[in-house]
Design an enzyme around this catalytic site. Structure first.
Site, PDB file in Angstrom:
ATOM      1  N   GLU A 275     -12.708  -1.784  -5.535  1.00 21.26           N
ATOM      2  CA  GLU A 275     -12.617  -0.748  -4.468  1.00 21.26           C
ATOM      3  C   GLU A 275     -11.024  -0.276  -3.914  1.00 21.26           C
ATOM      4  O   GLU A 275     -11.140  -0.271  -2.538  1.00 21.26           O
ATOM      5  CB  GLU A 275     -13.476  -1.015  -3.541  1.00 21.26           C
ATOM      6  N   GLY A 277      -8.062   1.304  -1.993  1.00 19.66           N
ATOM      7  CA  GLY A 277      -7.972   2.681  -1.617  1.00 19.66           C
ATOM      8  C   GLY A 277      -6.567   2.989  -1.311  1.00 19.66           C
ATOM      9  O   GLY A 277      -5.609   3.831  -2.088  1.00 19.66           O
ATOM     10  N   ARG A 278      -5.798   2.342  -0.150  1.00 19.17           N
ATOM     11  CA  ARG A 278      -4.468   2.391   0.276  1.00 19.17           C
ATOM     12  C   ARG A 278      -3.360   2.274  -1.072  1.00 19.17           C
ATOM     13  O   ARG A 278      -2.443   2.999  -0.979  1.00 19.17           O
ATOM     14  CB  ARG A 278      -4.128   1.306   1.099  1.00 19.17           C
ATOM     15  N   ARG A 314      -2.824   6.698  12.972  1.00 23.09           N
ATOM     16  CA  ARG A 314      -2.585   5.138  12.621  1.00 23.09           C
ATOM     17  C   ARG A 314      -1.529   4.674  13.543  1.00 23.09           C
ATOM     18  O   ARG A 314      -1.680   3.480  13.880  1.00 23.09           O
ATOM     19  CB  ARG A 314      -2.106   4.962  10.970  1.00 23.09           C
ATOM     20  N   CYS A 343      -1.456  14.954  25.157  1.00 21.89           N
ATOM     21  CA  CYS A 343      -1.335  14.539  26.481  1.00 21.89           C
ATOM     22  C   CYS A 343      -1.968  13.019  26.671  1.00 21.89           C
ATOM     23  O   CYS A 343      -2.747  12.503  27.595  1.00 21.89           O
ATOM     24  CB  CYS A 343      -1.953  15.731  27.518  1.00 21.89           C
ATOM     25  N   TYR A 372      -5.601   7.136   4.651  1.00 24.39           N
ATOM     26  CA  TYR A 372      -5.994   6.992   6.025  1.00 24.39           C
ATOM     27  C   TYR A 372      -4.892   8.007   6.980  1.00 24.39           C
ATOM     28  O   TYR A 372      -4.674   7.655   8.041  1.00 24.39           O
ATOM     29  CB  TYR A 372      -5.783   5.694   6.593  1.00 24.39           C
TER      30      TYR A 372
END
Ligand code: LLP
Length: 419
Positions: A275, A277-278, A314, A343, A372
């Site tokens: 699995e 992703g990154r 991130r 802010c 992400y």
């Protein structure tokens, strides 16, 4: 390796000048390189060449953009999803239900039902309770769900605490010592075929050792479960392989990872599931931003950019580093703080960082933002939802429109008693 590079002093994604995209789409804006995505998909699969039977499911949460999923589907990737929304995206991208793995710690009865009807290939159960519920729903529909039991191996992934998932106190999976008993009880339920175990200890792992420790423990558990008389045909090893965000950072390559996996699992006799992703999407994207102004600071100047923590969360969430490059650098460098317009002080991308000299109006990118990034964007401070662009050679297209604050406002209403 990626396809974002300078040509004649101007940063390009493949053969498209980022300035062209910024002019036409506006900023901030994510840009993905198809060639980089394809390359990563192929290199990860090639790293696993020594694994005889495998299924690679892209972790949709890392980049759920429809065009990204479509591209990865064309590379033979399935999808790892954690919600009905992600499942619908994977299906819309043309990924067959059978190639979808449904993970996630809180799948609802409605999601389980929809996933069964969509023919999802594997449910990764996070608890005995979930297994019992899935079995009941499946039996009620006259179906049999294929399932794996996610186990928490109690291994420290040695990554950021907020993205570490495999320690005993984490909410994921069932406790290692209880797993064999739960597997045995779930295996006899009508409506359910228990076919294996799943593990995922965390994300952005910089070392293979924690993964190897976890896989070794899973192998021992697999043997114990088989010795009890139950069947295991699939083992899901999750994702987690990290990527360098800074120059000079040393990460295991997909080939290193694949060699370790092949060695540890050589005698398992299963189909291995992955699995990632990154490692597929991270380097494939940048976030283009424009400098609003540069303001004097006490120690360093503040470079105020038009991207903010709502576009790229991130740094604010994990203190993460994203390289910052000018789109047309003039060769000079300075030390500055890079901040967004939101802010709160957490809307800070970097403090005291040496970067290309930039001034008001200049374009720049945050690198390694393909995973992400857009997926975690929100509209805090009533900002737009950031758009996404995909490049392929000298072609490019908007693959997610900017959603303006006016559209979001239009979904709100004042109740009668306040009118
Ligand atoms: N499988 C499962 C069950 C997961 O929970 C995850 C990520 C993956 C696969 C994919 O992991 P990867 O290969 O991408 O490391 N938002 C954080 C990362 C959260 C990861 C959540 N789970 C960040 O920006 O660093």
């Amino acid at each position: 390796m990626d396809h974002f590079a300078y040509q004649n002093g101007a940063l390009h994604a493949e053969d498209v000048a980022l300035a062209t995209i910024a002019e036409q789409v506006g900023t901030p804006c994510y840009v993905y390189s198809s060639a980089t995505l394809r390359r990563h998909a192929q290199v990860f699969a090639a790293g696993l060449a020594a694994v005889p039977a495998k299924h690679i499911a892209f972790a949709v949460k890392s980049n759920p953009n429809l065009a990204v999923l479509r591209l990865l589907a064309s590379e033979g990737y399935g999808a790892d999803v954690v919600s009905a929304g992600e499942m619908d995206r994977a299906l819309a991208a043309g990924i067959p239900g059978a190639d979808i793995v449904f993970s996630g710690v809180g799948k609802t009865a409605d999601e389980l039902t929809r996933a069964l009807k969509a023919g999802v290939g594997q449910f990764n159960l996070e608890s005995e309770e979930e297994g019992v519920e899935l079995a009941q729903i499946a039996a009620g529909l006259g179906m049999t769900a294929q399932a794996a039991l996610r186990v928490n191996p109690d291994v420290d992934a040695k990554t950021h605490a907020k993205i570490s998932t495999g320690m005993a106190e984490n909410k994921f999976g069932v406790a290692y010592d209880r797993a064999a008993g739960i597997y045995a009880r779930l295996s006899v339920l009508p409506g359910l075929t228990m076919r294996g175990l799943a593990v995922h200890i965390g994300s952005q792992l910089s070392q293979l050792k924690p993964l190897e420790d976890a896989f070794t423990k899973m192998g021992a558990l697999m043997r114990a479960i088989r010795a009890n008389g139950q069947t295991i045909t699939h083992m899901d090893l999750g994702g987690g392989v990290g990527v360098p965000y800074k120059d000079g950072e040393n990460f295991p390559t997909p080939a290193d990872y694949g060699a370790m996996v092949a060695r540890v699992t050589a005698d398992w006799g299963v189909t291995l599931m992955f699995e990632p992703g990154r490692v597929i999407a991270g380097n494939s994207g940048v976030l283009i931003t424009r400098v609003v102004r540069v303001k004097e600071g006490v120690t360093h100047p503040f470079v105020i950019v038009d991207a903010a923590m709502n576009d790229l969360a991130r740094p604010a969430l994990y203190g993460a580093w994203h390289d910052f490059w000018a789109v047309t650098p003039n060769g000079e460098r300075f030390t500055a703080n890079i901040v967004g317009p939101i802010c709160e002080s957490s809307d800070t991308f970097a403090m005291g960082r040496e970067i290309d000299v930039v001034k008001a109006g200049d374009l720049a990118v945050f690198r390694t933002a393909g995973a992400y990034g857009a997926t975690m964007a929100n509209t805090y401070n009533s900002r737009a939802l950031v758009p996404e662009v995909m490049v392929e050679g000298d072609k490019w297209a908007i693959v997610a429109q900017r959603i303006d604050p006016a559209t979001i406002l239009a979904a709100e209403q004042v109740p009668d008693w306040l009118k």
